[in-house]
Scaffold this motif. Structure first.
Motif, PDB file in Angstrom:
ATOM      1  N   HIS A  13       0.892  23.621  -8.155  1.00  0.00           N
ATOM      2  CA  HIS A  13       1.478  22.329  -8.370  1.00  0.00           C
ATOM      3  C   HIS A  13       0.368  21.333  -8.627  1.00  0.00           C
ATOM      4  O   HIS A  13      -0.882  21.614  -8.703  1.00  0.00           O
ATOM      5  CB  HIS A  13       2.058  22.250  -6.903  1.00  0.00           C
ATOM      6  CG  HIS A  13       1.129  22.135  -5.998  1.00  0.00           C
ATOM      7  ND1 HIS A  13       0.349  21.265  -5.584  1.00  0.00           N
ATOM      8  CD2 HIS A  13       1.108  23.175  -4.722  1.00  0.00           C
ATOM      9  CE1 HIS A  13      -0.507  21.486  -4.430  1.00  0.00           C
ATOM     10  NE2 HIS A  13       0.127  22.597  -4.082  1.00  0.00           N
ATOM     11  N   ARG A  14       0.977  20.328  -8.955  1.00  0.00           N
ATOM     12  CA  ARG A  14       0.159  18.996  -9.185  1.00  0.00           C
ATOM     13  C   ARG A  14      -0.569  18.653  -8.007  1.00  0.00           C
ATOM     14  O   ARG A  14      -0.102  18.933  -7.169  1.00  0.00           O
ATOM     15  CB  ARG A  14       0.983  18.058  -9.834  1.00  0.00           C
ATOM     16  CG  ARG A  14       2.158  17.435  -8.628  1.00  0.00           C
ATOM     17  CD  ARG A  14       2.936  16.402  -9.181  1.00  0.00           C
ATOM     18  NE  ARG A  14       3.930  15.937  -8.214  1.00  0.00           N
ATOM     19  CZ  ARG A  14       3.748  15.080  -7.199  1.00  0.00           C
ATOM     20  NH1 ARG A  14       2.371  14.479  -7.096  1.00  0.00           N
ATOM     21  NH2 ARG A  14       4.519  14.834  -6.416  1.00  0.00           N
ATOM     22  N   ILE A  22       4.083  17.181  -1.502  1.00  0.00           N
ATOM     23  CA  ILE A  22       4.319  18.482  -2.318  1.00  0.00           C
ATOM     24  C   ILE A  22       5.276  19.376  -1.803  1.00  0.00           C
ATOM     25  O   ILE A  22       6.264  19.884  -2.405  1.00  0.00           O
ATOM     26  CB  ILE A  22       3.075  19.249  -2.807  1.00  0.00           C
ATOM     27  CG1 ILE A  22       3.613  20.124  -3.994  1.00  0.00           C
ATOM     28  CG2 ILE A  22       2.596  20.327  -1.485  1.00  0.00           C
ATOM     29  CD1 ILE A  22       3.575  19.468  -5.354  1.00  0.00           C
ATOM     30  N   ASP A  25       8.796  17.623  -2.849  1.00  0.00           N
ATOM     31  CA  ASP A  25       9.106  18.145  -4.215  1.00  0.00           C
ATOM     32  C   ASP A  25       9.642  19.474  -4.372  1.00  0.00           C
ATOM     33  O   ASP A  25      10.323  19.721  -5.179  1.00  0.00           O
ATOM     34  CB  ASP A  25       7.839  17.674  -5.082  1.00  0.00           C
ATOM     35  CG  ASP A  25       7.578  16.401  -5.332  1.00  0.00           C
ATOM     36  OD1 ASP A  25       8.328  15.493  -4.838  1.00  0.00           O
ATOM     37  OD2 ASP A  25       6.569  16.296  -6.229  1.00  0.00           O
ATOM     38  N   LEU A  26       8.825  20.484  -3.558  1.00  0.00           N
ATOM     39  CA  LEU A  26       9.343  21.684  -3.654  1.00  0.00           C
ATOM     40  C   LEU A  26      10.679  22.414  -2.962  1.00  0.00           C
ATOM     41  O   LEU A  26      11.175  23.216  -3.065  1.00  0.00           O
ATOM     42  CB  LEU A  26       8.035  22.745  -3.112  1.00  0.00           C
ATOM     43  CG  LEU A  26       6.683  22.813  -3.929  1.00  0.00           C
ATOM     44  CD1 LEU A  26       5.836  23.658  -3.129  1.00  0.00           C
ATOM     45  CD2 LEU A  26       7.009  23.293  -5.115  1.00  0.00           C
ATOM     46  N   LEU A  92      11.593  22.945 -10.039  1.00  0.00           N
ATOM     47  CA  LEU A  92      10.396  22.996  -9.505  1.00  0.00           C
ATOM     48  C   LEU A  92       9.283  22.152 -10.450  1.00  0.00           C
ATOM     49  O   LEU A  92       8.574  21.756 -10.082  1.00  0.00           O
ATOM     50  CB  LEU A  92       9.972  24.416  -9.702  1.00  0.00           C
ATOM     51  CG  LEU A  92      10.075  25.530  -8.493  1.00  0.00           C
ATOM     52  CD1 LEU A  92       9.402  26.711  -9.343  1.00  0.00           C
ATOM     53  CD2 LEU A  92       9.282  25.097  -7.530  1.00  0.00           C
ATOM     54  N   ALA A  95       7.100  19.171  -9.400  1.00  0.00           N
ATOM     55  CA  ALA A  95       6.202  19.575  -8.632  1.00  0.00           C
ATOM     56  C   ALA A  95       5.030  20.205  -9.248  1.00  0.00           C
ATOM     57  O   ALA A  95       3.761  20.219  -8.878  1.00  0.00           O
ATOM     58  CB  ALA A  95       6.471  20.480  -7.387  1.00  0.00           C
ATOM     59  N   MET A  96       5.434  20.836 -10.360  1.00  0.00           N
ATOM     60  CA  MET A  96       4.393  21.784 -11.052  1.00  0.00           C
ATOM     61  C   MET A  96       3.599  20.895 -12.236  1.00  0.00           C
ATOM     62  O   MET A  96       2.423  21.182 -12.669  1.00  0.00           O
ATOM     63  CB  MET A  96       5.019  22.938 -11.613  1.00  0.00           C
ATOM     64  CG  MET A  96       5.667  23.813 -10.506  1.00  0.00           C
ATOM     65  SD  MET A  96       6.194  25.163 -10.977  1.00  0.00           S
ATOM     66  CE  MET A  96       4.663  26.264 -11.378  1.00  0.00           C
TER      67      MET A  96
END
Length: 229
Positions: A13-14, A22, A25-26, A92, A95-96
Motif C-alpha cells: 500500500h501507499r 491505511i 482505506d482498506l 483497493l 490504498a495501493m
C-alpha cells in the motif's frame, strides 16, 4: 471431499504515517470479502471463506499480508472470478496508489503430512512467521520432502525458538513450496537459529533441491479477524 485451501495475499500500500489511516482505506475491500460477495448469488455452490488473518510484512512496513482459509480451491476461484472481485480490486486502489496485489499463492491442506490443520494452527499462532516461498528443481519435489522430513522437521521441533511449521506445494505450481515457520521473534530466527549447527544442516539437506536460493521474510502482528480453524 474437497480439501481446504490456504491463500496468502500481499497488499503493498501507499506510505502512510500510521496503521489507522491505511486500515480505513482498506476497510471497504475487506468488507466485500467478508460480508458481501456470497450474497451476490453468482456462484451459489461456492462454500466460501472459513477464516481470515491479517498482518504485516516485517521487511516492508508498507505491505500488509492477508491469509485466507477457504473450504476448497473452487471457493477461492469463485470469488476471484466473480463480479465481487472486480469491486474488491477497485476499492483497493486508493490504498495501493498504483501498487499491485498478489493473490496467486494457494496451497491445499493435508497433502504432505505436515500441512494439516494442527500444523497450520501451530504456525499461525505466532509473533513472527517465516515465509519461505521455495522453488524446487524439476523432478526434485519428492527428494526435497524426503530430506525435509528426515532432517529439517527434527531440527525445527527441537529448536527452542521455533513453535511450529507448515509446508505444502503451491497449487499454481507444485514445484514451488509454501513453507511457514513459527518463531518466537524475528531475532529467534535470524540472530539465534541461523548461528546454530542445525541451520547449516537444514541448508545442506535441501540445497541440491533448490532451483534458486530462497530469501525468507516474515509476517508479524498476524491476527485472526474472521472465522476459525
Amino acid at each position: 471431499m474437497a480439501k481446504q485451501a490456504l491463500q496468502v495475499i500481499f497488499i503493498p500500500h501507499r506510505p502512510v504515517p500510521d496503521d489507522a489511516e491505511i486500515n480505513k482505506d482498506l476497510s471497504p475491500a475487506f468488507d466485500i470479502l467478508l460480508h458481501h460477495w456470497w450474497t451476490l448469488n453468482v456462484f451459489p455452490r461456492a462454500p466460501g471463506l472459513q477464516a481470515l488473518w491479517r498482518g504485516k510484512k516485517y521487511e516492508d512496513r508498507f505491505t500488509q499480508i492477508a491469509i485466507l482459509l477457504w473450504s476448497s480451491q473452487d471457493s477461492s476461484h469463485a470469488f476471484f472470478t466473480s463480479p465481487a472481485y472486480a469491486t474488491f480490486h477497485k476499492v483497493l486502489q486508493p490504498a495501493m496508489n498504483g501498487r499491485h496485489i498478489t493473490w496467486q499463492n494457494h496451497a491445499l491442506l493435508n497433502t504432505t503430512g505436515i500441512d494439516d490443520v494442527a500444523h497450520l494452527k501451530a504456525t499461525l499462532n505466532s509473533p513472527a512467521i517465516e515465509v519461505a516461498l521455495t522453488k524446487v528443481v524439476e523432478g526434485g519435489v519428492a527428494g526435497y520432502y524426503e530430506n525435509f522430513s528426515k532432517v529439517v522437521v527434527g531440527i525445527l521441533n527441537e529448536d527452542p525458538g521455533c513453535d511450529g511449521h507448515f509446508i505444502s506445494p503451491l497449487i499454481e505450481n507444485p514445484q514451488d513450496q509454501l513453507l511457514l515457520i513459527n518463531w518466537k521473534s524475528v531475532d529467534a530466527h535470524h540472530e539465534e537459529f541461523e548461528k546454530r549447527p542445525g541451520f547449516k544442516a537444514c541448508i545442506d539437506a535441501l540445497f541440491t533441491y533448490y532451483k534458486e536460493f530462497v530469501v525468507p521474510w516474515h509476517i508479524v502482528e498476524l491476527k485472526l479477524v474472521y472465522g476459525s480453524l
